[in-house]
Motif scaffolding. Structure first.
Motif, PDB file in Angstrom:
ATOM      1  N   LEU A 417      36.410 -65.936  12.576  1.00 51.56           N
ATOM      2  CA  LEU A 417      36.517 -65.982  11.120  1.00 51.56           C
ATOM      3  C   LEU A 417      38.000 -65.998  10.807  1.00 51.56           C
ATOM      4  O   LEU A 417      38.774 -65.270  11.434  1.00 51.56           O
ATOM      5  N   GLU A 418      38.410 -66.827   9.858  1.00 53.38           N
ATOM      6  CA  GLU A 418      39.823 -66.820   9.474  1.00 53.38           C
ATOM      7  C   GLU A 418      39.941 -66.811   7.958  1.00 53.38           C
ATOM      8  O   GLU A 418      39.059 -67.314   7.257  1.00 53.38           O
ATOM      9  N   THR A 419      41.005 -66.205   7.470  1.00 56.67           N
ATOM     10  CA  THR A 419      41.202 -66.119   6.020  1.00 56.67           C
ATOM     11  C   THR A 419      42.512 -66.801   5.648  1.00 56.67           C
ATOM     12  O   THR A 419      43.434 -66.905   6.472  1.00 56.67           O
ATOM     13  N   LEU A 420      42.569 -67.233   4.398  1.00 59.06           N
ATOM     14  CA  LEU A 420      43.798 -67.884   3.920  1.00 59.06           C
ATOM     15  C   LEU A 420      44.596 -66.851   3.146  1.00 59.06           C
ATOM     16  O   LEU A 420      44.100 -66.243   2.195  1.00 59.06           O
ATOM     17  N   ASN A 421      45.807 -66.623   3.591  1.00 61.85           N
ATOM     18  CA  ASN A 421      46.624 -65.616   2.924  1.00 61.85           C
ATOM     19  C   ASN A 421      47.832 -66.287   2.309  1.00 61.85           C
ATOM     20  O   ASN A 421      48.475 -67.101   2.970  1.00 61.85           O
ATOM     21  N   ASN A 422      48.076 -65.915   1.058  1.00 66.48           N
ATOM     22  CA  ASN A 422      49.168 -66.538   0.317  1.00 66.48           C
ATOM     23  C   ASN A 422      50.424 -66.664   1.163  1.00 66.48           C
ATOM     24  O   ASN A 422      50.922 -65.690   1.681  1.00 66.48           O
ATOM     25  N   GLY A 423      50.836 -67.882   1.292  1.00 62.69           N
ATOM     26  CA  GLY A 423      52.109 -68.114   1.982  1.00 62.69           C
ATOM     27  C   GLY A 423      52.022 -68.075   3.500  1.00 62.69           C
ATOM     28  O   GLY A 423      52.853 -68.614   4.191  1.00 62.69           O
ATOM     29  N   GLU A 424      51.022 -67.441   4.056  1.00 59.95           N
ATOM     30  CA  GLU A 424      50.985 -67.286   5.517  1.00 59.95           C
ATOM     31  C   GLU A 424      50.045 -68.267   6.183  1.00 59.95           C
ATOM     32  O   GLU A 424      49.938 -68.297   7.400  1.00 59.95           O
TER      33      GLU A 424
END
Ligand code: FUL
Length: 476
Positions: A417-424
């Motif tokens: 599972l992967e998440t989108l993190n602001n800027g990263e």
């Protein structure tokens, strides 16, 4: 199957009026209909009951006087009611445990309820429980212990196998539909040696109750998980080689994890008792609801089936403290799993079987529908197998639930599972191996507005039938 490299022609779009693409071929082995029914039932309640309940023992010697068996308030409807209210769909009774005492009036021995004072010697626990289960609409199963410490023929192979099959026939012909027959090879050290004709027993069960699943260390339908604490391996295949297993002598590690290249479909069943013993003892207390929740994650959440033993007490009832725990356990599960946060997401997928235009049959929205018969399937020969979830606002969750449509075989080997993190950019937050009928993964609370479920490795094209995101604030 490792991922392949995508070419632009792989992503061709179908026109809306072209014929529907059929489901993909199954990848063998696949479950039988009785295994599918059993797997979707998820949880069964085990009931250990007999002279041991009255003599404070676990392995009765077979010499207890039948007069000890005298439950003053036996109420099978109470047992079934407790099971049903707590979300169990089947009850399995120790019709005969190792002490040889029969909870039904067998014609082949007088060591049974017939010789006890209970109901004036005219009682039949198997009959009462089977009819209560039928009335409540839940399944009924039996444990007939091969090891019999009372029966004089025990130790003489042919004679005892005839005796055992005679008893099995009584049980499978007198009490209506049987959903499961539970067998093992438990035996004390130094006890009489003899051979059990397992193959003949299995054939007899098939002949008399074709819908019953047969449990043992080696199947044929479901396998012991290799321990009595209700824990499957974190990698757990329903694939298995029956020829590599021997009843009473299989490597526990093999039982826990199954076999990624196994030729037989033999899913794991996780048995465990709510109390330290299998039988009721006045001095023992039940486990807490949170401990049961932990067992749930390690059994049901690892592609297993949970067989939870809740032993009736010497008055013939399930004790109040056990009922309390089961109710709490039920409430914990409901409060965690009733709401699926993924339902508010906008879903998309890396590809859909049959093309993107006509995605109703295999599209990603299928993973929000309960059950295993609707599923997301990717287009064939893809390099990327991803489900993408985008939310209007950030969501918080700490449990992932995934299911595969196992009627087409168990496929997923590895996922993350992967998440989108602001800027990263995208960050992998959790990974796992094997899914099967149901996988639950716990992790520290995540907060995100966008996430991807990615299958990294699979036996053929991966298929996903359910995806859940949940919040658990209870786990220890
Ligand atoms: C074992 C038995 O020896 C225990 O008493 C219990 O019945 C458990 C479920 O299976 O083999």
């Amino acid at each position: 199957m490792e991922k392949k490299t995508t070419t632009s022609s792989d992503c061709l779009v179908r026109s809306a009026d072209s014929p529907q693409k059929p489901p993909p071929l199954p990848i063998l082995p696949i479950p039988t209909s009785r295994q599918l029914e059993w797997q979707s039932a998820s949880m069964a309640l085990f009931l250990h009951f007999g002279p041991n309940t009255f003599t404070d023992s676990e392995w009765g010697s077979g010499r207890a006087d039948p007069s000890v068996f005298n439950p003053t308030h036996l109420d099978a409807a109470q047992w079934v009611g407790v099971a049903k209210q707590a979300g169990f769909s089947c009850v399995i009774l120790t019709a005969k445990h190792h002490d040889g005492f029969c909870l039904w009036p067998s014609e082949y021995t007088d060591y049974s309820v017939r010789s006890s004072p209970w109901r004036g010697g005219r009682g039949d626990v198997v009959a009462e429980l089977s009819s209560a289960a039928r009335d409540a609409g839940i399944g009924f199963g039996l444990y007939l212990s091969p090891w019999d410490r009372h029966e004089p023929s025990y130790g003489r192979t042919v004679e005892y196998n005839e005796f055992y099959m005679g008893q099995m026939t009584e049980l499978l012909t007198r009490y209506g539909e049987i959903k499961e027959v539970f067998l093992d090879d438990a035996k004390g050290q130094g006890e009489k040696d003899m051979e059990y004709y397992f193959e003949s027993w299995f054939s007899l069960i098939r002949q008399l109750q074709p819908g019953a699943v047969i449990f043992s260390d080696a199947g044929p339908d479901n396998r012991w998980i290799g321990n009595e604490n209700g824990t499957a391996g974190s990698t757990c295949w329903s694939l298995f080689n029956r020829s590599s297993a021997k009843i009473g002598g299989t490597d526990p590690q093999y039982l826990r994890s199954g076999d990624p290249v196994g030729h037989d479909w033999v899913p794991g069943e996780c048995d465990v008792s709510i109390r330290p013993g299998w039988f009721w003892h006045a001095r023992q207390a039940p486990k807490s609801a949170r401990t049961l929740l932990d067992i749930y994650y390690k059994s049901i959440g690892r592609n297993g089936h949970l067989l939870l033993n809740v032993p009736p007490n010497s008055s013939g009832l399930i004790s109040e403290e056990d009922i309390q725990v089961l109710q709490e356990f039920n409430e914990l599960r409901r409060s965690i799993f009733d709401e699926n946060l993924a339902k508010s997401a906008l879903l998309s997928a890396s590809s859909n079987r049959g093309g993107m235009m006509n995605n109703s049959r295999f599209g990603p929205e299928n993973v929000l529908k309960e059950g295993i018969y609707s599923y997301w399937a990717p287009e064939e020969n893809q390099s990327d197998w991803t489900l993408h979830l985008r939310f209007q606002e950030k969501v918080k969750f700490n449990v992932l639930q995934v299911q595969e449509p196992i009627q087409l075989g168990q496929r997923v080997i590895q996922f993350h599972l992967e998440t989108l993190n602001n800027g990263e950019g995208w960050r992998q937050v959790i990974n796992g191996t094997t899914v099967g009928y149901q996988r639950l993964l716990q992790f520290p609370m995540l907060e995100t507005q966008e996430l991807r479920f990615v299958v990294d490795k699979s036996r053929g094209d991966p298929l996903i039938s359910y995806l859940g995101l949940h919040v658990d604030t209870f786990s220890i």
